[in-house]
Design a protein around this motif. Structure first.
Motif, PDB file in Angstrom:
ATOM      1  N   ARG A 104       0.825  -1.212   0.000  1.00  0.00           N
ATOM      2  CA  ARG A 104       0.000   0.000   0.000  1.00  0.00           C
ATOM      3  C   ARG A 104       0.858   1.260   0.000  1.00  0.00           C
ATOM      4  O   ARG A 104       0.550   2.258  -0.677  1.00  0.00           O
ATOM      5  N   GLU A 125       1.347  15.865 -11.702  1.00  0.00           N
ATOM      6  CA  GLU A 125       0.123  16.450 -12.245  1.00  0.00           C
ATOM      7  C   GLU A 125      -0.133  17.838 -11.673  1.00  0.00           C
ATOM      8  O   GLU A 125      -0.621  18.737 -12.372  1.00  0.00           O
ATOM      9  N   SER A 161       2.209   1.778  -3.457  1.00  0.00           N
ATOM     10  CA  SER A 161       1.184   2.334  -4.353  1.00  0.00           C
ATOM     11  C   SER A 161       0.896   3.794  -4.025  1.00  0.00           C
ATOM     12  O   SER A 161       0.720   4.633  -4.922  1.00  0.00           O
ATOM     13  N   LEU A 162       0.924   4.131  -2.693  1.00  0.00           N
ATOM     14  CA  LEU A 162       0.690   5.526  -2.312  1.00  0.00           C
ATOM     15  C   LEU A 162       1.832   6.430  -2.766  1.00  0.00           C
ATOM     16  O   LEU A 162       1.609   7.573  -3.196  1.00  0.00           O
ATOM     17  N   GLU A 163       3.077   5.918  -2.647  1.00  0.00           N
ATOM     18  CA  GLU A 163       4.207   6.711  -3.128  1.00  0.00           C
ATOM     19  C   GLU A 163       4.122   6.962  -4.627  1.00  0.00           C
ATOM     20  O   GLU A 163       4.367   8.078  -5.106  1.00  0.00           O
ATOM     21  N   LYS A 164       3.764   5.912  -5.356  1.00  0.00           N
ATOM     22  CA  LYS A 164       3.615   6.092  -6.808  1.00  0.00           C
ATOM     23  C   LYS A 164       2.518   7.093  -7.125  1.00  0.00           C
ATOM     24  O   LYS A 164       2.683   7.975  -7.974  1.00  0.00           O
ATOM     25  N   SER A 165       1.358   6.930  -6.435  1.00  0.00           N
ATOM     26  CA  SER A 165       0.252   7.860  -6.696  1.00  0.00           C
ATOM     27  C   SER A 165       0.613   9.276  -6.264  1.00  0.00           C
ATOM     28  O   SER A 165       0.241  10.256  -6.924  1.00  0.00           O
ATOM     29  N   ASN A 166       1.410   9.409  -5.119  1.00  0.00           N
ATOM     30  CA  ASN A 166       1.825  10.734  -4.661  1.00  0.00           C
ATOM     31  C   ASN A 166       2.753  11.389  -5.678  1.00  0.00           C
ATOM     32  O   ASN A 166       2.625  12.586  -5.987  1.00  0.00           O
ATOM     33  N   THR A 167       3.707  10.602  -6.197  1.00  0.00           N
ATOM     34  CA  THR A 167       4.611  11.145  -7.229  1.00  0.00           C
ATOM     35  C   THR A 167       3.832  11.574  -8.462  1.00  0.00           C
ATOM     36  O   THR A 167       4.083  12.654  -9.033  1.00  0.00           O
ATOM     37  N   LYS A 168       2.900  10.747  -8.843  1.00  0.00           N
ATOM     38  CA  LYS A 168       2.085  11.086 -10.015  1.00  0.00           C
ATOM     39  C   LYS A 168       1.258  12.339  -9.764  1.00  0.00           C
ATOM     40  O   LYS A 168       1.125  13.221 -10.639  1.00  0.00           O
ATOM     41  N   LEU A 169       0.705  12.464  -8.534  1.00  0.00           N
ATOM     42  CA  LEU A 169      -0.092  13.651  -8.200  1.00  0.00           C
ATOM     43  C   LEU A 169       0.774  14.910  -8.173  1.00  0.00           C
ATOM     44  O   LEU A 169       0.332  16.002  -8.577  1.00  0.00           O
TER      45      LEU A 169
END
Length: 437
Positions: free
Chosen positions: A226, A240, A229-237
């Motif tokens: 988790r 963005e 996945s949160l780090e990846k989503s944070n980097t992506k955010l």
């Protein structure tokens, strides 16, 4: 006394034997040091008891030469239900020296015990009872509640460590016989009851700690996944967000530029609207004055159109009358032609009669030469015939003269009518042409 079901008695006996075997194996392993090998008797008896439990109620399958019962079928099914069991199944198939399905099943049980996952494998197996029904009868141990109890007892085997050599061992020809003497109690066992209670408490604590450790490991793994996945989503955010900030800056600049352009366009538009309004007012006054003259011209043209339409209608009616008169004259000419043809046929018939009379006269004249007496008598007939011939000739001349006069009159009338029709058609064409102009 009520008659008991023999299959229920068999299941109860096997369950009791499994309890004794697992309990004796755990107690002896704790006193022996908890690291066991293949020659350890309680461990051998445990595998024999498990083999009997798995064979209970197994359906008989027909082979080419004989009937056989094998527990390898349901154990091989575990790898389809539990993906982690694929490794142990592949290892059993790759072992050299194993020729029978029973030998593969024994090797599978030993590898599962060394992995400390025998309870997990069998738990996944007994849950799928619809699949087990292909291998076991409905009253088999693995199909009833006793199977679940044995799987729960197998969890306690996780406290011991087994170091078994499966590769060189002859598992195909072993004879599985239960040694009941190992489970008979003596005075020493009764005297060491307190020690067994302490050992049981220690084992319970160890089982609890290992189960808690297993749950914590699974929780940590899920948390790590988790976090990743949160780090990846944070980097992506973050990326963005940076892109969104740049877009906002660009949009603000474009908005400011568009507002300035909008102000200029608004000023130009207002000026153009004022100029256009003055021009529209002038054109409106001109249009009102020109509209009156156009209305008068339209009314006059409409009046002239009505008059010319009425005149054209009258001319068309006269033309229709002339056409009907022409048809009547043509019909009269056809009737005259028919009458002339009939009179010509009459003249032809009269000429034929005249020819016949001439022929008769010639014949009579010839007879006159032959007979003078007959000549005298026939002179009178000839005279009458000559009178008749003269009358016929005069009549023919009169008919020919009347036909000539009638034909002349008909031609004159036709020519006159044709000239009148031609003049009238020219006049009508000229009128229509003037009206169209």
């Amino acid at each position: 006394m009520a008659v008991k079901d023999p299959t229920a008695v068999e299941r109860a006996n096997l369950l009791n034997m499994a309890k004794l075997s697992i309990k004796g194996l755990i107690e002896s392993a704790l006193s022996f040091g908890r690291t066991l090998d293949s020659d350890y008797p309680p461990l051998q008896q445990f595998f024999v008891v498990m083999e009997h439990c798995l064979k209970h109620g197994l359906k008989v399958k027909k082979s080419f030469l004989s009937y056989n019962k094998t527990i390898w079928g349901p154990l091989e099914l575990v790898e389809k239900l539990y993906p982690e069991a694929e490794e142990i199944a592949a290892s059993v198939r790759d072992l050299p020296g194993l020729k029978t399905p029973l030998g593969r099943a024994r090797a599978w049980l030993r590898l599962a015990l060394m992995q400390k996952k025998m309870a997990d494998y069998l738990r996944y197996l007994i849950i799928q009872r619809d699949l087990l029904s292909e291998f076991y009868e409905y009253h088999a141990l693995m199909m009833e509640e006793e199977g679940a109890v044995i799987v729960g007892l197998l969890v306690g085997l996780n406290v011991i460590d087994a170091n078994l050599c499966v590769k060189g061992e002859d598992l195909d020809s072993q004879v599985g016989v239960i040694d009941f003497s190992m489970y008979l109690k003596n005075e020493e066992d009764i005297g060491g009851k307190e020690r067994n209670v302490q050992i049981a408490a220690i084992l319970d604590q160890k089982n609890y700690v290992e189960e808690l450790n297993r749950q914590l490991n699974s929780t940590v793994s899920s948390l790590h996944a988790r976090v990743d996945s949160l780090e990846k989503s944070n980097t992506k955010l973050i990326e963005e967000l940076a892109i969104a900030k740049n877009n906002i800056i660009k949009l603000q600049e474009e908005n400011h530029q568009l507002r300035s352009e909008n102000t200029l366009i608004l000023m130009k538009t207002q000026h153009h609207i004022e100029v256009t309004k003055v021009d529209v007012d002038a054109e409106l006054q001109t249009y009102k004055h020109s509209r009156q003259g156009l209305d008068e011209m339209y009314n006059e043209a409409r009046r002239q159109l009505r008059e010319e339409s009425q005149l054209r209608q009258d001319r068309e009616n006269e033309l229709m009358v002339q056409v009907s008169m022409k048809h009547e004259i043509e019909l009269a000419m056809k009737l005259l032609e028919k009458d002339i043809h009939e009179k010509q046929d009459t003249l032809i018939g009269l000429r034929q009669q005249l020819d016949e009379v001439k022929a008769i006269n010639i014949e009579m004249y010839q007879k006159l030469q032959v007979s003078e007496d007959a000549m005298k008598e026939k002179n009178e007939i000839i005279g009458r015939l000559e009178d008749k011939t003269n009358q016929i000739t005069a009549t023919m001349k009169q008919l020919e003269q009347s036909d000539k006069d009638l034909l002349t009159q008909t031609r004159t009338i036709a020519m006159t009518f044709v000239k009148c029709a031609s003049n009238e058609a020219q006049h009508q064409y000229k009128l229509v042409k003037d009206i169209s102009f």
